[in-house]
Each structure stands twice: as structure tokens, then as C-alpha cells.
Scaffold this motif. Sequence first.
Motif, PDB file in Angstrom:
ATOM      1  N   GLY A  88      -3.232  -4.514   1.858  1.00  0.00           N
ATOM      2  CA  GLY A  88      -3.559  -3.604   2.954  1.00  0.00           C
ATOM      3  C   GLY A  88      -2.401  -3.159   3.802  1.00  0.00           C
ATOM      4  O   GLY A  88      -2.611  -2.471   4.813  1.00  0.00           O
ATOM      5  N   VAL A  89      -1.161  -3.539   3.441  1.00  0.00           N
ATOM      6  CA  VAL A  89      -0.027  -3.107   4.260  1.00  0.00           C
ATOM      7  C   VAL A  89       0.251  -1.630   4.015  1.00  0.00           C
ATOM      8  O   VAL A  89      -0.041  -1.093   2.944  1.00  0.00           O
ATOM      9  N   ASP A  90       0.809  -0.993   5.021  1.00  0.00           N
ATOM     10  CA  ASP A  90       1.257   0.391   4.883  1.00  0.00           C
ATOM     11  C   ASP A  90       2.649   0.330   4.254  1.00  0.00           C
ATOM     12  O   ASP A  90       3.652   0.192   4.939  1.00  0.00           O
ATOM     13  N   ARG A  91       2.678   0.417   2.919  1.00  0.00           N
ATOM     14  CA  ARG A  91       3.882   0.046   2.167  1.00  0.00           C
ATOM     15  C   ARG A  91       5.150   0.794   2.571  1.00  0.00           C
ATOM     16  O   ARG A  91       6.191   0.149   2.779  1.00  0.00           O
ATOM     17  N   ALA A  93       6.164   2.192   5.427  1.00  0.00           N
ATOM     18  CA  ALA A  93       6.626   1.728   6.739  1.00  0.00           C
ATOM     19  C   ALA A  93       6.993   0.253   6.694  1.00  0.00           C
ATOM     20  O   ALA A  93       7.970  -0.177   7.316  1.00  0.00           O
ATOM     21  N   TRP A  94       6.218  -0.539   5.947  1.00  0.00           N
ATOM     22  CA  TRP A  94       6.476  -1.980   5.844  1.00  0.00           C
ATOM     23  C   TRP A  94       7.814  -2.243   5.166  1.00  0.00           C
ATOM     24  O   TRP A  94       8.532  -3.176   5.520  1.00  0.00           O
ATOM     25  N   TYR A 150       2.773  -2.621  13.014  1.00  0.00           N
ATOM     26  CA  TYR A 150       1.644  -1.759  12.657  1.00  0.00           C
ATOM     27  C   TYR A 150       1.356  -1.805  11.156  1.00  0.00           C
ATOM     28  O   TYR A 150       0.192  -1.817  10.731  1.00  0.00           O
ATOM     29  N   ALA A 151       2.407  -1.828  10.335  1.00  0.00           N
ATOM     30  CA  ALA A 151       2.235  -1.712   8.883  1.00  0.00           C
ATOM     31  C   ALA A 151       1.812  -3.016   8.226  1.00  0.00           C
ATOM     32  O   ALA A 151       1.393  -3.004   7.066  1.00  0.00           O
ATOM     33  N   SER A 152       1.895  -4.140   8.932  1.00  0.00           N
ATOM     34  CA  SER A 152       1.657  -5.443   8.293  1.00  0.00           C
ATOM     35  C   SER A 152       0.185  -5.777   8.084  1.00  0.00           C
ATOM     36  O   SER A 152      -0.133  -6.758   7.410  1.00  0.00           O
ATOM     37  N   ASN A 153      -0.717  -5.005   8.694  1.00  0.00           N
ATOM     38  CA  ASN A 153      -2.154  -5.280   8.561  1.00  0.00           C
ATOM     39  C   ASN A 153      -2.488  -6.705   9.008  1.00  0.00           C
ATOM     40  O   ASN A 153      -3.230  -7.430   8.342  1.00  0.00           O
TER      41      ASN A 153
END
Length: 351
Positions: A88-91, A93-94, A150-153
Motif C-alpha cells: 500500500g505504499v505510494d511507491r 514518493a516512498w 505520507y507514502a509509507s501507509n
Amino acid sequence: MTLLPQKIADVIGIDSVFVDIFAAIIGAGLVGTLILIQSALAGPWAKRKITAAFTDRISVNKFGPLGVGIIIPDAVRLISKELIVPEGVDRPAWDIAPIILASSALLGFAVIPMGSLGPVNFQLADPEVGLVFVFAVASIASIALVMAGYASNNKYSFLGGLRAVAQNLAYEIPLIVVGISVVLFSGSLRTSEIVAAQQETLFELGPLAIPSWFAILNPFAFFLFLVANMAEVGRNPFDIPEAPTEIVAGHQTEYSSVYFVLLYLGEFVHIFLGGAIVATVFLGGPAGPVLPGLVWFLIKIWAMFLLTQWLRSAVPRVRIDQLIEIGWKGLLVLAFFNLFLTAGLVGVFAA
């Protein structure tokens, strides 16, 4: 003053745009390597030794002289670990956040006058808005913290990112306002001219010449800048974005392997950049007796690193609401008071 890329281009002896670009890359590589070596010493080794000394414990001492060899196995251990990507991470940005955090702090050293070692002057560029450039690139680190959170979910990472935004808004403004008071003294935003303005002798005590460092001319501004800078680099008592006892590790909770190394590295490079800014703006930059300027510059940034570790061991973390209140209701008001006081003093002496 010959900048480092110009010196390298002169040594090559060929007048060409490509040579200038090559010289700039080589110069940036030398400065970057120098700072990365300091960060490699600070993170795995110096941090442990200093904290152990403050808490009366034994730290790393088996691998190499004074345990300094621990840097090598620590680096191999961290980099060789599996890179775990949570669901579920925003890859994009992560992935990008650790790179931005590490590179933004390194970028700030481009305009810092680090002094000379022999015939070589360690400064890459000297633009007219050098101080503004340093503050601008240093603030990019907060964007990286927000991206990582934010990107780490992860709710703890998200809280860490929100805390980073709140903290940087509350303390970057006082930091810049205090910096403006230094510009009033020096009359320039160029970092080399800010350093040059501190080279004159303020007064003499027998054989001892007291320099006109802005920390001596305005110790109140120096204190305010130190506090705001400590919050800017996220060290105790202002390590709110990671706060291990409250939100696990905040923005870096979901990172491992080489990404964690980049976040960890970026943290220490940012500390050294904060020390470099303090040294440039208030402590005469690379100025000092006997020793080469570069050596004095390194001594000053390591002194600032020692201060961060001392506070880490001696001062408890404040709550997030206390941190925001200190910034907006205390430090900001005092920063503007210092600015008006400095403007009045400069006006009186100029008249």
C-alpha cells in the motif's frame, strides 16, 4: 579568492566549457566526499562514543582504534539487509524521499566557505544570494520527511510527517529572521562576505585578539539561532518527527536496508550543514589561528555536533504542543525583537 572548480580547471590548463563542467563535478565530488566521511564517522561511531561517555557506559571499542572500525561492518550490515516494501505504499514518493533528504543537505555545502588547505580553497560557488540558497535547500529536507510519512501507509509515519511540517513552519521563520539580522551587520547575502565581515579584531586583551564574530557582537541572536537550528535539524529536545518512544520512528518506520541508510545519512549530513551555517554566520567561518582554515571549519562543525549529542543525552523531549508554542509564541517574538534591535544598533553606528 579562487573557488575550488576554478582551481581544478586552472590545473588542467585547458580553456573549455567541458573542462569547466568536469572541474565542477570533481570539486563537488571532493566536497561531498569530505562531508560524507564526517557523517560516516558521526553516525555509526561518534554518536555511540559520545552518548556512552555522557551515560557512563562502554561503547564500541573492539574493532579498530577506539572502535572506529565499526563503521565498515555497520555499513555492510545495513546495506546488505533485505529492502522490505510494505503493502500500500505510494511507491514513487516512498522511493524518492530518502534520496531527497540526503541530497538536499549535501547541496547546501555548495556555497559554504569551508576554508583552505594549502593552495586549495574548499568552496564550490559564491553567488550573491548564498545565504538564501543555503536556507532554501536546507528546508527541502522537510519535504522529504512529509513524502516519507505520507507514502509509507503507516499511521505513525503519517504522524511523523505532520509533526515535521508543524515543526519546520514554527522554527524556519525565526531561523531566517535571525539570519536577516546578521545580513544587516555584514551588508551582504554572499557567504564569503559574511565571513569576511567577521575577520576584523574587535578588541585586544594583551596578546589575545578577540575577533568580531557575530556570536560575540550579538550573543542573543546566536542563542536564538542555535535553538532554531536545533529544531531545524530535528535533534533533542526537538526530535518530534521520529520520537521513538511515541510513534516508533515516525517518518522512517517503514524503511529498511539502503533506504534506511540514506535517511540515517541525511540526518547527520543535515546536522553538519546546520553546524556549517552556524559557523559561517556567527563563528567566523573557517577563521582561526595557526591551523589551516579547513581544519578550523571542521572543528567548529564537530563542536556543533557535540552540542547536539550533549542535548540528546541531557535534555528530555518536549511535547508537540509545547514545541509549537515555544516556536510561535516565544522564539518568533524574540527573533523579531532581535531584528529590530539589530537594525537600530546598525543605524546608530552607521550614522
